[in-house]
Design a protein around this motif. Sequence first.
Motif, PDB file in Angstrom:
ATOM      1  N   PHE A  59       0.597  -1.130   0.057  1.00  0.00           N
ATOM      2  CA  PHE A  59       0.069   0.020   0.077  1.00  0.00           C
ATOM      3  C   PHE A  59       0.894   1.153   0.103  1.00  0.00           C
ATOM      4  O   PHE A  59       0.179   2.272   0.134  1.00  0.00           O
ATOM      5  CB  PHE A  59      -0.858   0.096   1.248  1.00  0.00           C
ATOM      6  N   ALA A  94      -9.908  -0.419  -1.349  1.00  0.00           N
ATOM      7  CA  ALA A  94      -9.099   0.365  -0.444  1.00  0.00           C
ATOM      8  C   ALA A  94      -9.688   1.620  -0.306  1.00  0.00           C
ATOM      9  O   ALA A  94      -9.995   2.300  -1.357  1.00  0.00           O
ATOM     10  CB  ALA A  94      -7.604   0.389  -0.708  1.00  0.00           C
ATOM     11  N   ILE A 150      -6.553   5.390   4.015  1.00  0.00           N
ATOM     12  CA  ILE A 150      -5.231   4.544   4.092  1.00  0.00           C
ATOM     13  C   ILE A 150      -4.027   5.315   4.193  1.00  0.00           C
ATOM     14  O   ILE A 150      -3.108   5.135   4.828  1.00  0.00           O
ATOM     15  CB  ILE A 150      -5.114   3.496   3.064  1.00  0.00           C
ATOM     16  N   TRP A 151      -3.993   6.101   3.062  1.00  0.00           N
ATOM     17  CA  TRP A 151      -2.932   6.920   2.928  1.00  0.00           C
ATOM     18  C   TRP A 151      -2.849   8.078   3.881  1.00  0.00           C
ATOM     19  O   TRP A 151      -1.600   8.759   4.056  1.00  0.00           O
ATOM     20  CB  TRP A 151      -2.657   7.427   1.297  1.00  0.00           C
ATOM     21  N   PHE A 187      -1.437   6.569   7.211  1.00  0.00           N
ATOM     22  CA  PHE A 187      -0.575   5.220   6.962  1.00  0.00           C
ATOM     23  C   PHE A 187       0.166   4.625   8.122  1.00  0.00           C
ATOM     24  O   PHE A 187       0.087   3.456   8.023  1.00  0.00           O
ATOM     25  CB  PHE A 187       0.565   5.794   5.778  1.00  0.00           C
ATOM     26  N   PHE A 201      -2.488   2.409   9.628  1.00  0.00           N
ATOM     27  CA  PHE A 201      -2.819   1.442   8.904  1.00  0.00           C
ATOM     28  C   PHE A 201      -1.784   0.293   9.038  1.00  0.00           C
ATOM     29  O   PHE A 201      -2.059  -0.921   9.333  1.00  0.00           O
ATOM     30  CB  PHE A 201      -3.042   1.911   7.622  1.00  0.00           C
ATOM     31  N   CYS A 252      -8.762  -3.400  10.918  1.00  0.00           N
ATOM     32  CA  CYS A 252      -8.303  -2.718   9.740  1.00  0.00           C
ATOM     33  C   CYS A 252      -9.535  -2.609   8.782  1.00  0.00           C
ATOM     34  O   CYS A 252      -9.451  -1.637   8.300  1.00  0.00           O
ATOM     35  CB  CYS A 252      -7.098  -3.604   9.089  1.00  0.00           C
ATOM     36  N   TYR A 289     -10.781   0.815   6.829  1.00  0.00           N
ATOM     37  CA  TYR A 289      -9.767   0.988   5.629  1.00  0.00           C
ATOM     38  C   TYR A 289     -10.237   0.340   4.415  1.00  0.00           C
ATOM     39  O   TYR A 289      -9.740   0.231   3.322  1.00  0.00           O
ATOM     40  CB  TYR A 289      -8.384   0.628   6.002  1.00  0.00           C
ATOM     41  N   ARG A 290     -11.437  -0.396   4.467  1.00  0.00           N
ATOM     42  CA  ARG A 290     -11.805  -1.006   3.295  1.00  0.00           C
ATOM     43  C   ARG A 290     -13.379  -0.876   3.215  1.00  0.00           C
ATOM     44  O   ARG A 290     -14.162  -0.757   4.085  1.00  0.00           O
ATOM     45  CB  ARG A 290     -11.739  -2.936   3.805  1.00  0.00           C
TER      46      ARG A 290
END
Length: 144
Positions: A77, A88, A92-93, A96, A99, A137, A141-142
């Motif tokens: 990622f 995603a 997430i970014w 990070f 994550f 997670c 994040y999904r």
Amino acid sequence: MKIYIALALIAAGTVAVAHSGVKNPDVMNRMIGMSEMAKQMKTVGAMAKGETAFDADAVNAALATLSEEASYIPSLFEINATDPKSEALPVIWEEFDTFAGHAKHLEEITASLAGTVKSPGDLGPVMKEVGKACAACHSDYRKE
């Protein structure tokens, strides 16, 4: 425990569909890595549900593989790659380090559990621990 088994089996069952039509190679690599993890969870989940015969060696190998695959998550990622098929979330970014911390926790949990499963009675607690780590997670994040 049943919810964690159900989540694992749903994730494993949707993997093949998710890969069709993916154009971005970085996203495809992420999906391949996550698919391998789903495959391992399906192995353990099927035994926990009594769908397949208990095999301590297979469970312990699956946990070791999960740990190894979890160690790759941050690198999969690193690039903020998108694709319409990606599940995603952009957060997430933005988060990070958090994550990556979830991935590290999954890696550590599965590594600590690998080699400890001796009987079918061990499967419930294993599924609960691994399921909680996965859900921590996935919930943030999904895409659901």
